[in-house]
Each structure stands twice: as C-alpha cells, then as structure tokens.
Design a protein around this motif. Sequence first.
Motif, short mmCIF file in Angstrom:
data_model
loop_
_atom_site.label_atom_id
_atom_site.label_comp_id
_atom_site.label_asym_id
_atom_site.label_seq_id
_atom_site.Cartn_x
_atom_site.Cartn_y
_atom_site.Cartn_z
N PRO A 116 -36.18 39.66 48.50
CA PRO A 116 -36.46 41.03 48.91
C PRO A 116 -37.58 41.72 48.14
O PRO A 116 -38.22 42.62 48.68
CB PRO A 116 -35.12 41.75 48.67
CG PRO A 116 -34.37 40.89 47.73
CD PRO A 116 -34.84 39.49 47.94
N GLY A 117 -37.82 41.30 46.92
CA GLY A 117 -38.80 42.09 46.16
C GLY A 117 -39.67 41.28 45.25
O GLY A 117 -39.83 41.60 44.09
N GLY A 118 -40.21 40.19 45.75
CA GLY A 118 -41.07 39.36 44.91
C GLY A 118 -40.36 38.11 44.47
O GLY A 118 -39.15 37.92 44.72
N ALA A 119 -41.10 37.25 43.80
CA ALA A 119 -40.61 35.91 43.47
C ALA A 119 -39.42 35.92 42.53
O ALA A 119 -38.63 35.00 42.52
CB ALA A 119 -41.74 35.09 42.86
N GLY B 227 -26.46 41.55 45.60
CA GLY B 227 -26.65 40.40 44.72
C GLY B 227 -28.11 40.06 44.47
O GLY B 227 -28.42 38.96 43.99
N SER B 228 -29.00 40.99 44.78
CA SER B 228 -30.40 40.72 44.48
C SER B 228 -31.00 41.99 43.87
O SER B 228 -30.26 42.84 43.33
CB SER B 228 -31.14 40.30 45.74
OG SER B 228 -32.47 39.94 45.42
N ARG B 229 -32.30 42.11 43.93
CA ARG B 229 -32.97 43.30 43.40
C ARG B 229 -34.03 43.76 44.39
O ARG B 229 -34.67 42.92 45.04
CB ARG B 229 -33.63 43.00 42.06
CG ARG B 229 -32.65 42.79 40.91
CD ARG B 229 -33.36 42.71 39.59
NE ARG B 229 -34.36 41.65 39.59
CZ ARG B 229 -35.65 41.84 39.34
NH1 ARG B 229 -36.11 43.05 39.06
NH2 ARG B 229 -36.50 40.83 39.36
N LEU B 230 -34.23 45.09 44.45
CA LEU B 230 -35.30 45.59 45.31
C LEU B 230 -36.66 45.14 44.79
O LEU B 230 -37.59 44.90 45.55
CB LEU B 230 -35.25 47.12 45.39
CG LEU B 230 -36.35 47.77 46.22
CD1 LEU B 230 -36.28 47.32 47.68
CD2 LEU B 230 -36.27 49.28 46.14
#
Lengths: 970, 432
Positions: free
Chosen positions: B290-293, B316-319
């Motif tokens: 969602p927001g880069g590698a 479970g991820s990051r913007l």
Amino acid sequence: MDKFQPNQSTTQSEIAKPMEVKTDLVTVHVDGKAVQLPKGENLLAAILSKKYNLPYFCWHPSMGSIGACRQCAITQFTDETQQKGRTIMACMTPVVDGMFLGLEHAPAAEFREQVIAAMMTNHPHDCPVCGEGGACHLQDMTVMTGHSHRQYQGLKRTFTNQYLGPLVNHEMNRCITCYRCERFYKDYAGGKDFSACGSKNQVYFGRQQDGVLESEFAGNLVEVCPTGVFTDKPFAAHYTRKWDLQSAPSICHGCAVGCNISVGERYGSVRRVINRYHNDINGYFICDKGRFGFAYVNGDDRINKISGIELATAFKPHEFSIAMARHNAKTTVGIGSARASQESNAALKQLVGRENFCSGLTELQQECLRSCQALMLQNRQASISDIEQSDCIIVLDEDLTQTSARIALAVRQATRNAAFDKAEQMGIPRWQDDAVRTAAQDLRSDLYLLQSKSCKLDDVAAFCEPMLPEQILELARDISDFANNPHPLGLAQTRTEGSHSESQTLLSRIVQSLQHAKRPVIIAGCSHWHLALLQAVEKLATHAPKNWQFALLPDAVNAMGLVSLMDEHTLSLEQLQAKDLSSSAVIAMENSLPAWSSEQRKQLAEQAETLVVIDHSRHQLSELADIVLPATAFTESDGVAVNYQGLAQPFFAVKPQVKPMHSSWQWCQLLDDVFGQGTLIGLQKLSQLRSYLTDNVTGYPDMNAMFAQHLLFKSARQPMRYSGRTAMIANQTVHEPKNPVDSDSPYSFSMEGPGNDDGYGHALPRSFSWAPGWNSNQSISKYQVKVGGVMSNRADMIRLVGQSEPSASRAQTSSSAKRNHRSQRILGLQLRQLEHLFANDEFAGKIAEFNLMAPPPCLLINTDDTGKFNQGTVSHVRVELTDNSSFIVQLIPCADIAKGVAYLHHPRANTSPLLDLVVSISTVSDADISAHQQQLSENLEQILQQKNRNLARLQQTDQRIPIQIVGEGS
Amino acid sequence: MTTETPLTKHINLAQPLAMADYVDVGGYQSVKKAVLQMSASEVMAVVKDSGLKGRGGAGFPTAMKWSFVPDFEPQDPRYSEDKYLICNADEMEPGTFKDRWLLEGVPHQLIESMIIASYAIGANKAFIFLRGEYHLAARRLQTAIDEAYAHGYLGSNIQQSDYQLDLYLHTSAGRYICGEETALINALEGQRANPRAKPPFPQVSGLFGKPTIVNNVETLSNLPHIINQGPSWFKALSNNQDAGTKIYGASGRVQRPGLWELPMGITVRELLFKHAGGMQPGLNLKGFLPGGASTDFLTADHLDLVMGYDEVSQAGSRLGTGGIIVLDDHNCPVGMVLNLLKFFAQESCGFCTPCRDGTAWVVETLTRIEQGQGTKQDLDSLHKLCDFMWLGKTHCALAPGAVEPLQSALKYFHDDFEQHIDKHCCPYHGHH
C-alpha cells in the motif's frame, strides 16, 4: 641527612581520584534476582561489572556504546511477572530504578545466538591457522551464545588485505564489522589514515591504499579487534598460542610513564607484549613502542658470556670471585643507570659507597631530573587518568606523541571533556559515544601546545603555532608570574611589555583558560633538557593553586628512582671525568654513557684501571671494557622501576635466567666481596637484598611488605592449558627436569599455583588475563571492581612522596650546570634533536621493525630558512662533527617549524650527544647524495636481512632450549 | 464532495510557475501572513489544530514533532544557537514518486512551505536534501531559491520582518538510507550515511549537534494552504480522521499508473479501479504494497480498505508513502520479494548486524527458492530472519522495512513459496 628523603606511602587513597563520582545505586532485577546497579550507567557495563556473562563486540569500556553489533541483547520485562517484554540492547540502555531484565530469557538468548550466526555467514573457518585463535573474543562469544551449527548456505564474501606496515597484520575476511578498529584508531587515537569504507556486508576497514599505519597506537588494533583482523605481525612471525605462553606482569621500559604490560615467552624467547590493565596509568592502551619495543631482548647484540676473565664453562660464584680478585683496585667507582632497576642501582651504590657512586648523568640531566623529582615529591605529578580528566592542558616544548606517547593519548582524551560536559547538559550520557560526538561537534577543552614544531596533537589543540624555545620559556615564566599574582591580566601586560602583542594575546588567552579551568595540567619533559623551562615549571608549581597539576616527564623508565638514590656525594659525569681514576675500577652498570662522545668514553676506558661493564646488550662502552658481565634484560629480571609520578612498580621475569647471565644487582652482590665492603654478601635473594636496601639505602622504597606475604602462595606464570612441558626438550634429553624454582617472586615457572586467583585476596598483578569462558584479554572485566575501574585485587602501590625543600647539594650543582639547554646554533639556526617514537633511545636501533619505520637522517627547517642553504637549492647537507667525522642528511623544509629552529635526526643521536658535536653544516655534491641514497637503501636491505636472520636464529633456538629455561639445576 | 487539490493545483511539469506567476496565483501569501502577522507559536498552534501528519511514511503528527525542539530561556547559552529545518527530498522508496511531482512541478510551493516551517521552529537555516538523481528538480529548485532571495522571501528581513532564513539545496550522493532522517543528517554533515542512535532525537541534537526538524516534501507542502485557509478547512478535505489530501500513487500492471491528489482516506478500490483504471487486460490483482516497498502486502480482500494511517495499520500494513505497488497474478511474488530484498540488502549501510548480514542472508535464501533449489527449512529460516530483523533489534527502520513485504508475502503467498520448493522451479516461469 638528605633532605630529599622520600616519605613512603602505601595508601591507595594517595592515588584515588578526586573526580571519582559516586553514582546512585538502584535496584534492578536480573533474571529474577535483585542487584544494585549504578543509575544512568549503560546496562551492559553495569551487568558485566556484576560478573554476569553477556556477550558483546562493539562496546568498549574506554570507547563507550554505539549499538552496532546488537550482541548484548536482553529482555526488558514490563513488570515483575516477567511475562511480557521486549528485546533491548543492554549497551544502549541506561540503568533505571526497578527494571526487570531477562538475560536468560529465551527470545533474547536466541537473538544473541542468531547475531553470531549472522556474523558467521562471512567469517572464515580458519581458527586453526588464525593468530587470534585461543585468545579470540569472537570464539568466546560464539561459545557463550551456543551457536554451533551453520545454516547459511551461501558463499562468503572475500576482501583483499592491505599491507599496513611491519607491526600490524591485516586479514579483512575475518571482520565481523564491529567498528571498534575505526573508533579506536580515528575517534580515540586521532589517526587520520584509517577508516570504514564501503557499505552493506562489504564494509572495509583499512587505509585508502596499502601503507604503514601512521598512528603511534596502531598496535592497539590487535587488542581492540575482537577477532583476527588485526594481529601482531612480529608475534605472528614467531608464533605461539596464548595458552602456550609463559607470562609475567611487567613494566614497559620504553619511557618514564611506566605502562603496565604483560610479557609472553615460549622456548626461551620473548614472543609478545600486551597491555596489562591499570586504571590509573595505561588503562586499556599502550603505545607501539611499548608493544613492539621489547624485541632487543631477543636480539643478536645480547651479551650472554662473561668476557675479560677466564672461567670454567659452568658459572660458579667462588670461581668468579677468584677470577675477579685479580682486578681489585684501590677504589671502585660505580656508574648507575636510569634504565636499571631500583634494586640494581641501590645495590651498586651500596657496593661502591656513596662517595664513589656516579649517576651516569650529566649535571644538566641531573638538574632537569631534580626538577621532575621536586614535583614528584610534592605529589603534584598528574597520573594519566588525572590528565584525562583535565579541562585545560598546557604542553611546554615537548612532543609528547614521540616521547611519552601514552601521555599524548591521554591529552587527546582530555580535550573531549568539554564535549562530555555539553552532552551532560543535554541529558546525553557520556557512554553514548556517537551522540556525544554529534552533540559536541568540534567543541574541545583547551589544549595549548607551546612548541617549536608541529605535532600530532595539533588537530585537537586550541593553539599550536610553532614558536622559539625562548618564547616558550618566557611564556612559562609569565604563567608562573600569573600564578603568583592575584591580578594576572594587568601583570601579564607589564611582563610582556615591549614584546610581541601576539604573545601577549596568547598569554591572556592561556591565563583566562587557566582561571576558568577546574583541573588544569601543565606538561613538560626532558627531551631537549631545557633546564630553565623545567625550573620555571617547578617554580610555577610552588605557588600554583592546589588544583593545578603537572607532569614533568623524565626520559627513562627508572630516572625518578635513580634520582631518589642521588645524594650530595653522587658524582655527575662531569665530576667523574675530573676524577683521577688511575687506581680505580669503574663499574658501568646498564649504561653505555650515551651522553658522552666516543672520545670521552675512550678516555674513561684508558684512565680507569679496570673498566667493568654490566649490561644485557653490546654497545660502544662494552666494546671498550676490560671485563663484560652479561646482565639480564627486564624480561628476565625482577625489580622495581619508579615512574614519573613516583610510583614504584614491580616487574617480574618472564623466564628463568640462563647462567652466566645475572641481574645487575646480583652482579653487584657477587662483586661485593672483591670490590665492596662485603655488606651485600649473602644477600643472594632479592627479598633479602630488598630488606637490606630498605634499611640501609636512602631512596630505596620499602617493597618488602608488598611481596613478603605472597611468597608462600605462588601464582602460575603458565596457563592451565600450557602444553608440551615434558616434550619441549625431549630432543635433548628424555629426562623430565624439575621445574625451575623461583624462590624470589610470587610467581612460579609452572602451571601450578592458584593462577592469580587464589581466593586469599592477594594483591598480585596478574601475569596474564584469563577467566572461564573468556580467553581473550577482555577477561579483565572479571577482575575489576567495575568495568574500567580499579582491579579488584589491585596491587598495593608504593609511592615516593615527600617534602620539597630545595637541597643544598642541588643549589650548588645547579650553578655549575654549564648550559641550561641542550642545543647548538649553526648558520643562525638553533639546532635541536628531532624526537621519533621509534628512534629515541639506544635500543630502538636494535629493533628491525623500528629501523624500518624510523625517519631517514634529516634536518627539518622552516621553509623561510631554506635561503640559508645555498639559496634554497639543496636537497641534502653534510653535518660535520668535532671528531672530523660527518654524515649526510636530507634537508626538509616545512611550514610548521618555528623560524630559526632546525631539527636534526640521525641514528647516532641515540648513542652520543650529537648536537654538542656538530661544528658545521656544509654543502654536498650530487655524487655524495646518490652514494648516500644508495647507502640508505642498502641499510634497509640489511635491516630486512637482519630481521630474517634473527627470526631464523630464534626458530633454531626453539629446537635447542637451554635446559635452565625449563628445568632447575642441570 | 468537492475534490480540492491544494498541493497539486499549480503543478506544471513542463514549465513550473516562476516567481511572478506563482505570486499571482496566491503564492507566498502564507509567508507574509506568518512572518508579519503571526508569532511562531501561533503558526505551530495552527498546524497542530490542522492535524497534519508526516507524509514521508511514518505518519507522525507534524506539530508534535516540532514541539520537541527545545525552547531555551533567553539566558541559556543555547538560546542563541542555530536550529535547522531540513526538507527530506531524498525520495528513494521503490514505488514512490510523489515528491518528484511536487519538486519538479511547483518548486516555489516547497520554498514557501519551508519558510513557514522554519519560522515556526525558529530556524534561520534550512536545507533541502534532494535525491541525487533528481537533476531536473535540482535545477528548478535552485532557480526558485534564487528567485526567492531576489524577491525578499529568503535572506535577511524577509518581507521587511526581522525574520531571516537561508535556504541551501544539497543533492545526495545517492543512498536509500539517506532517507532515514539521522542518516540524512550525517550525510549532510559529510559523514558516513549511517543512522544515529536515538535518543537523542534530531529535534534535540541533530545537524551539527543542534536542534533539527526533518520533514518530508509533501508534508511541508501542505503548510501554506493550512496557514492561508485554516485548520478546519484542512481537516474537511479528508474522508477520514486524517486531515488534508494525500498524493496517492499506483504502479505495477494497472491500466493507468500514476499519481493523484485525493482526499485522505479514499478506498483502495477507488484508487486502483477508478483512478488507475483497474488491472491490465487478462490480469488479476494478487496483492499490493500500500505505501512503498517497505510496507506489508495486502490482497484483493482489502480492496475496500480505507487508505488512512490507522485503517491500513489495523489491516496489518502501513499507509507509508501512499504509493501502491500492484502485484498481478502473472508475476511471481517470490521474484518480486527477492527483487525488493536485493534492493534493501544493497542499500543497508552495514552498521548493525541483523540488517547487514540478515538482508543478505534473505537474498541468498530467496534466490535459491526462486531458482527451485529451496527447501522447507528455508521457509522456517525466512520466518526466523523476519523476527531477527524486526523493530527494536536493529539500529534503524531499514531492516524492519525490508521484513514487511517478506513476512506478509510468506503469509499471503505461502502456496507460491511451497510450489517453488515442491516443483523445484518457479511456477510463474513463462508467464512474463
């Protein structure tokens, strides 16, 4: 009664630091157990201080934390239930009250194992052929974490190694990238030619290109590196494992600082020297002269036979007495030595009587050393840790980096105190190394280098412009006046009236720094025998505030001991020269009389009825002697040396004597029935001699208390794993000899003995450092009260202190010191001697590695003075001496030498008063220059050949060890 | 819903607005307002009220970051010491190219923003740390800086106030790690670009040991609009609790890869299918970063996820940077993760052990798996390495960032890893 009689103090409080900060202890729970740790200290240091085993690499007690290796991970629990927690790096976490920590907690322990596994992805499996093996911190830590099974399947990265000079070997493939080498070399020791290069798993530590490491402290990389990237090259050439080394605690004989060292021996030859921790002196680091400068003890020039008298092959004392009796003379004169032990000097003085004892020093030297002694007796000589804590240092006319290098390293650390203060204001603990450096940037405590030539401390100095020696003297006197006067700045103006306004500005800068400083230190030394300067400092000390400290540095290991034995009857070399020696036997003990020209030495040999030389290596005087008696070097002798501070420190033989070599004091004792009063007869043991000297010789410190209690419980010189004891002479005899007995020292020549850890609380220096699971010298933390602190069983210190009334004898001689400054004017230039760490004493020339690293013969002058030499067109000049000999030196113009001063370097300066002998400097033909250069390259070739020959000889003697080395009485 | 695009409305990639034109469209109004009419603390209060969060990836509230700059009493010797603002324009995150748009398209907006931020924190010197490869941006920024000096927006007495600011453009020598703010500071000082240990944070001891704020280009670019139009306006721009707009991006095999300034808090579906035009013909969405590698993979199950800081975290991820990288069903997830990990291993500064040796270890293992030589033990070993390089165990966030796509790929694309191992080859081979 000598008014200089020292009061002897054995209290440790004398040496205790006023700065020793008492930190609050707080309760921290480690693996469920409550322990008291100092608040704010980093957890790793605090935990190691409690003797827990916690592995680490990048942290170093002297260099602080950076958090690179991640090896000291532990768990910090949220509460006492110890259920929830997170992994923290102990070295980066301050101790906080009420912490709950898990060292054994599985996630942290597994992480620590995995850190090793990650390092091992690229670490070669070459332990069996690696010089570090058996004393390797990486091995120890690997075992400690339990890592044993390699899972990484990829290839290892490889590097190209560099040639870093004759002292340090480079094997980059072994690197685990802990950054310690760079941090020591660059950040701590100020080296400029070494850095971390590259990135990711290809970080390379080395020089920009192959070449000799420039730092005087490069050898410490060997100990700083936790594995085998940097190893001791001369040691590697004639190598043995640490566990096969017989070791003894010793004192470096390179200068008057008295760094503590541990000497290692195998098969009769000395293999290496490493640092032996002392919190007040050398700490964790020694200079390269200390580490590599012992090599002459294995040299070709060792004297190992008696010459001049006929004796049967095996040495028998009574036969020796009979043979010597023939040479008895009406009187006997003894020449002492600043490099001989206090026992030997005192025994010689006792042997010949006080009227016939010569210091072996010129009057100028005596007076200079008297100034050093005056401060020593007043207890004003700062220790290295005092210097490190100073906030304002003034160095007067002494290139510390080349004379007392360990002091220079301490001065460099002192300049960081302003940084530590600033960091503290910002709430950054001093162990946060990187953060402190970031916060402080170039902020430094004041360091004034008042010098005639730039030095390697210039980069941290507030002032380092070269000036004339007279100007330095004038400034020293002005500072002295300031110290004596409550209105310093006004006074400074009147004092310097008429002189240059620059020096006035400088003086007021210095004066202001001194006024604001809490712990100023003023340092000078004897390298130029600049008596007026030393006396100015001595005078300054008499009215300086009590918080000012000094370091007046003598030139030789036991110069302060020798001076303390001098009384009003003691002869200077001038007085010796004036004496009628035609019916005298002259005993020159461990002194080649380098202060004399070869003419003067010849004269002595001719005048004396008999000239007896006692020494360990051949030199110009031994060549002239009627009788030469082989002495043991410091590695085979027990004795005491008194450092610049007045600390009487014992050193111990690392291997038994091989007869007919004897320690110089033993020769004095053996000669006593022929040449002396017979008072030394029967004092065959050092302990007996020491008791006698204590009672009868003024200036000999009472060492008995220090040793007597230990003689019953001897410590081992050999580690428990010492191998081959029964096999090492099997090619000569199959009979296993009894171990050599050392009845005189608290150490045994065997594996037996409680190994320095006898549980009786004996205050013994450790012959080597080892603890279970800690085979490298980083085991030292197990024997410190806290890491970087005092040793838990620190040896009692004997310190010479006393009153400072000037003695009558001193007042007389000082007026007769002919010149107060050892220099010479040629072509309007003040000629001075160039100091170089690897070429500033008579033994440096006997060490191949040092000869390779010493500068070529040269004359350094200011660029503006080149016009004095044939309109500045010449590259070489010829220096002509009084004895009609001459030599060629390279003329090197530099910008950072005071105008009007020239620095001369030539190897002959170490064996004769070269500056006194120069009569003129003349031009030299191109043909002579090329012949000179040819000669230099031939010399280099010869040095290399000699190095190889010497190594081959040592390897040869490994096969034929003198039985006395391993067995008693054959 | 109005779709205001304050950040990008004046963007002109062919020829960015020169000073006069930029002023004509309202540029530098906020500077006049701030330095002439507002105190520094008032500016800070407005920014705090606006709820602006850092757009560089971490989403930390900007005003709170600023508030950590120590406020010395006038008698404190440190009162008169320098403070610094640094714009982090070292945009090197794979899949992220939003800052470049702003830098090349509207350089004056950044300068205007940096004057506001510098004023708020009391800095008189500011630096733009620009990615070395952004040559065009470098030229355009320098031109804009020169114009700003000429028109009294930089230098002493800005707009006749007593505020002074000097702005310097520094182009990076080119390392991903320079995007880490303390490594950036080290690089700017001329040191090795190794991150620093924290604490102390740069707000206390940053560039040259002085209080320093490092903000991302996009974060800073919001400031003029917040000053001009107020915090409530800014808050109202978004669809969720995160205020303002966001420049979202999409790369990978979508119909129209690109950048869009959209209200904060749009859904993934809207972004990928409305703005990016959906997947290319014949391809299905398999997953996306969602927001880069350095963010965790999400999958087609997350299409209705709101692209806000908290929402993506909960999934479970990051913007992160908001730059989506799309993985389709014809590309090998193992190959993609390997590609990413090669990047991280290459860009590790080499300071701490887990990152330096751990990322390389992962690359070695993934390479074998991708080549069909992997074993089941390798999967265990990868899980272990993810733990080994996780937050708190490393010196900075690079290795944990590398772990995120890896650990989520192991979770969501477990079958793909297993197939590589079972079939002894890459099952996607030939589908490229």
